[in-house]
Design an enzyme around this catalytic site. Structure first.
Site, mmCIF file in Angstrom:
data_model
loop_
_atom_site.group_PDB
_atom_site.id
_atom_site.type_symbol
_atom_site.label_atom_id
_atom_site.label_comp_id
_atom_site.label_asym_id
_atom_site.label_seq_id
_atom_site.Cartn_x
_atom_site.Cartn_y
_atom_site.Cartn_z
ATOM 1 N N ALA A 122 0.868 -1.252 0.032
ATOM 2 C CA ALA A 122 0.035 -0.005 0.093
ATOM 3 C C ALA A 122 1.045 1.217 0.089
ATOM 4 C CB ALA A 122 -0.943 0.159 1.102
ATOM 5 N N THR A 123 2.147 1.314 0.770
ATOM 6 C CA THR A 123 2.817 2.399 0.838
ATOM 7 C C THR A 123 3.437 2.812 -0.741
ATOM 8 O OG1 THR A 123 3.787 2.096 2.690
ATOM 9 C CG2 THR A 123 5.166 3.270 1.515
ATOM 10 N N ASN A 140 -6.061 3.880 10.235
ATOM 11 C CA ASN A 140 -5.809 2.819 10.801
ATOM 12 C C ASN A 140 -5.332 2.945 12.261
ATOM 13 O OD1 ASN A 140 -3.975 5.141 9.690
ATOM 14 N ND2 ASN A 140 -2.350 3.877 10.662
ATOM 15 N N GLN A 162 -7.260 -0.307 5.157
ATOM 16 C CA GLN A 162 -7.799 -1.092 6.476
ATOM 17 C C GLN A 162 -9.151 -1.290 6.080
ATOM 18 O OE1 GLN A 162 -6.260 -1.923 8.976
ATOM 19 N NE2 GLN A 162 -4.579 -0.534 9.086
ATOM 20 N N SER A 199 -3.367 -3.486 0.470
ATOM 21 C CA SER A 199 -2.263 -4.249 0.444
ATOM 22 C C SER A 199 -2.789 -5.732 0.840
ATOM 23 C CB SER A 199 -1.582 -3.689 1.636
ATOM 24 O OG SER A 199 -0.804 -4.616 2.332
ATOM 25 N N HIS A 205 -1.115 -8.087 2.721
ATOM 26 C CA HIS A 205 -0.951 -8.444 4.148
ATOM 27 C C HIS A 205 -1.931 -8.083 5.310
ATOM 28 C CE1 HIS A 205 1.272 -5.400 6.323
ATOM 29 N NE2 HIS A 205 1.390 -4.763 5.206
ATOM 30 N N THR A 258 9.592 -7.128 -13.072
ATOM 31 C CA THR A 258 9.146 -8.602 -12.866
ATOM 32 C C THR A 258 8.100 -8.602 -11.788
ATOM 33 O OG1 THR A 258 11.126 -9.495 -13.737
ATOM 34 C CG2 THR A 258 9.950 -10.815 -12.898
ATOM 35 N N CYS A 265 7.318 5.866 25.283
ATOM 36 C CA CYS A 265 7.935 6.730 25.907
ATOM 37 C C CYS A 265 9.241 6.289 26.039
ATOM 38 C CB CYS A 265 7.611 6.509 27.471
ATOM 39 S SG CYS A 265 8.851 7.148 28.887
#
Lengths: 145, 417
Positions: B80-81, B166, B194, B214, B216, B255, B341
């Site tokens: 997706a990126t 997300n 999502q 995406s 995954h 490819t 943190c």
């Protein structure tokens, strides 16, 4: 983040959690010094209360902490260490000793600094209440490094 | 967790919005393409190539069917990126045009709480001379068609609004925004990572021009994604990011990842078949999770819109406890936290901040996302351990004391260190 066994132990079994009463009552009591340091938006607030005996020893200590596991462990350890000490001895505790004892990684050093500050602030508060300091800072609470 | 050791058995997986377990049926479909049908899908001269191409074609049909598209409108990517990058940069550069009499290159509309894979390409385009408006959501996290409408200008060339967020699962008014863009002849892209596979999608009905998703996130393999690129009414053109052999209609050379694509297709097919039942089941579990936690403790807040949310995802803040210590107490649950943190100054989630969630509550938030293998027993166990951890931490929290004494902590002058 991997915590040392000692941090995990303090997190799961914190020593001396609590306070000596509601915040207003505690403020009035001369035998108790309170140190509150940190800020909620920074993700840590420590509150340390010391009960000082007539001969100037810390006979009991209680903490509360809003913060990460290392912050909880640092404040829990601080209460263990200062109990039974004189005010001067307690004021001598350095954050580096806490770092060493808890094996804190560099990103968690500020937790130990906060614990040291809470000890110093609680002692200052006690001394201020009892007229044991000549020059009293305007805001002794939450004076931090 | 009050006492006792942190359990060392495998944690309960509640981070399906980060990634999902690959469905064994997907793996099974992929396997022959590693060792038997291992041809290059571009090889036209032998059966190895034809087999691979057949596998890719089937996957293209499966992917297209899931979203109501034509198979020719599916472009394979690495995820997706990459799809977001190709859609946003590719469309902006192709349709660049400034307002009359200026040197500007055009205007883009997106939102502040989009994924970084949308925000960062937009920032790059700003450096290239494009103008970008970042819409701010209200407290419910929604981006509405009205908000988008108010931001459109004569030189607006592209709108990119995610379908579902997300972090908080909030569902934006995507079909309405798409309609608006079509009426104004503006290209509309949606990051549907999502959304697709979980919720019914129809690129015609919903007026989508470009859509990223995406493998995954929907029980397929990692490293493979798709970009839907509308071919008619209107035909959308993109400037390629990767040049080379002219694969994927010249929009994405390289490819093809045949095994990954076959898995992606199978994952789409399974989602299409099982979506309704799965959504219903997960919604019940999510509601149980939320309602039980809220019923058991005070100052527990669900972040995002109450109703317009994905069925499998919840983002909950627990007042007066700090996020990292909360995570430490729920080692038996694999999930995400709203902050980490790692230094003296914390950075709470920018998504939660954009909703106006206070820093203290943003620090104490958990994102729990359920999936195909989540069970009610797991939800029950999660409820138990989250509640125990929060209760344990509240016994230590000076802020919870102040709250119980009726003191509003926002009125106290804290001195940050």
């Amino acid at each position: 983040m991997a915590y040392s066994d000692k941090v995990v132990d303090h997190y799961q079994n914190p020593r001396n959690v609590g306070s000596f009463g509601a915040s207003k009552e505690v403020k009035e009591r001369k035998d108790i010094g309170v140190g509150i340091v940190g800020a909620p938006e920074c993700g840590d607030v420590m509150q340390l209360q010391i009960k000082v005996s007539d001969d100037g020893r810390i006979e009991d200590a209680k903490f509360k902490c809003f913060g990460c596991g290392s912050a909880i462990a640092s404040s829990s350890l601080a209460t263990e260490w200062i109990k039974g000490k004189s005010l001067d001895e307690a004021a001598g505790i350095r954050n580096t000793q806490i770092v060493e004892e808890l094996s804190l990684p560099p990103v968690k050093i500020h937790c130990s600094v906060l614990a040291e500050d809470s000890i110093r602030t609680a002692i200052e508060d006690y001394r201020k209440k009892n007229g044991l300091v000549e020059e009293v800072k305007a805001s002794a609470e939450a004076t931090t490094g | 967790m009050a006492k006792g050791s942190i359990p060392d058995q495998s944690p309960i997986y509640m981070d399906n919005a980060a990634t999902t377990r690959c469905d064994p049926r997907v793996v099974e479909a992929m396997l022959p393409y590693f060792t038997e049908m291992y041809g290059n899908a571009s090889s036209r001269n032998h059966s190895f190539g034809w087999q691979a191409e057949d596998g890719v074609d089937t996957a293209r049909e499966q992917a297209a069917s899931l979203i109501g598209a034509n198979p020719k409108e599916i472009i394979w990517t690495s995820g997706a990126t990459e799809s977001n990058n190709l859609a946003i940069k590719g469309a902006a550069r192709m349709y660049a045009r400034g307002p009359e009499g200026t040197t500007g290159r055009g205007h883009i509309v997106t939102a502040v709480h989009e994924h970084k894979a949308v925000l960062d390409p937009c920032k790059r385009l700003q450096r290239e001379g494009f103008d970008v408006t970042y819409l701010e959501p209200g407290a419910d996290g929604l981006i509405t068609a009205e908000m988008v409408s108010g931001a459109l200008r004569d030189d607006t060339i592209l709108v990119s609004i995610m379908w579902a967020n997300n972090e908080i699962g909030t569902i934006n008014e995507v079909p309405e925004i798409g309609k608006l863009c079509h009426d104004r002849e503006i290209v509309f892209h949606t990051d549907a990572t999502q959304w697709v596979g979980k919720m019914p999608t129809d690129v015609e009905r919903d007026h989508i021009d470009l859509m990223s998703w995406s493998g995954h996130k929907m029980y397929g393999p990692k490293g493979v994604g798709a970009l839907y690129v509308r071919r008619r009414r209107p035909r959308i053109r993109l400037e390629a990011l990767v040049d080379g052999g002219g694969h994927e209609r010249g929009m994405r050379s390289g490819t093809l990842n045949v095994t990954g694509i076959v898995g992606f297709g199978k994952a789409c097919e399974l989602c299409q078949a099982e979506m309704d039942a799965e959504g219903e089941r997960l919604l019940k579990l999510r509601r149980k999770l939320e309602q039980t936690l809220m019923g058991r403790m005070d100052v527990v807040a669900i972040n995002g819109h109450e109703e317009k949310r994905l069925p499998h995802l919840t983002n909950i803040s627990f007042g007066f406890v700090e996020g990292e210590s909360l995570m430490m107490g729920i080692k038996n649950i694999a999930c995400s936290s709203g902050s980490a943190c790692t230094s003296a100054s914390l950075e709470p989630s920018y998504v939660l901040k954009s909703l106006g969630v206070g820093d203290d509550l943003a620090h104490s938030s958990l994102r729990l996302s359920l999936g195909r293998w989540s069970t009610e027993a797991e939800v029950d166990e999660a409820i138990e351990s989250i509640a125990k951890a929060v209760e344990h931490l509240r016994t230590m929290s000076p802020l919870y004391d102040l709250h119980n004494e009726g003191i509003d902590i926002s009125t106290i002058e804290w001195q940050a260190h």
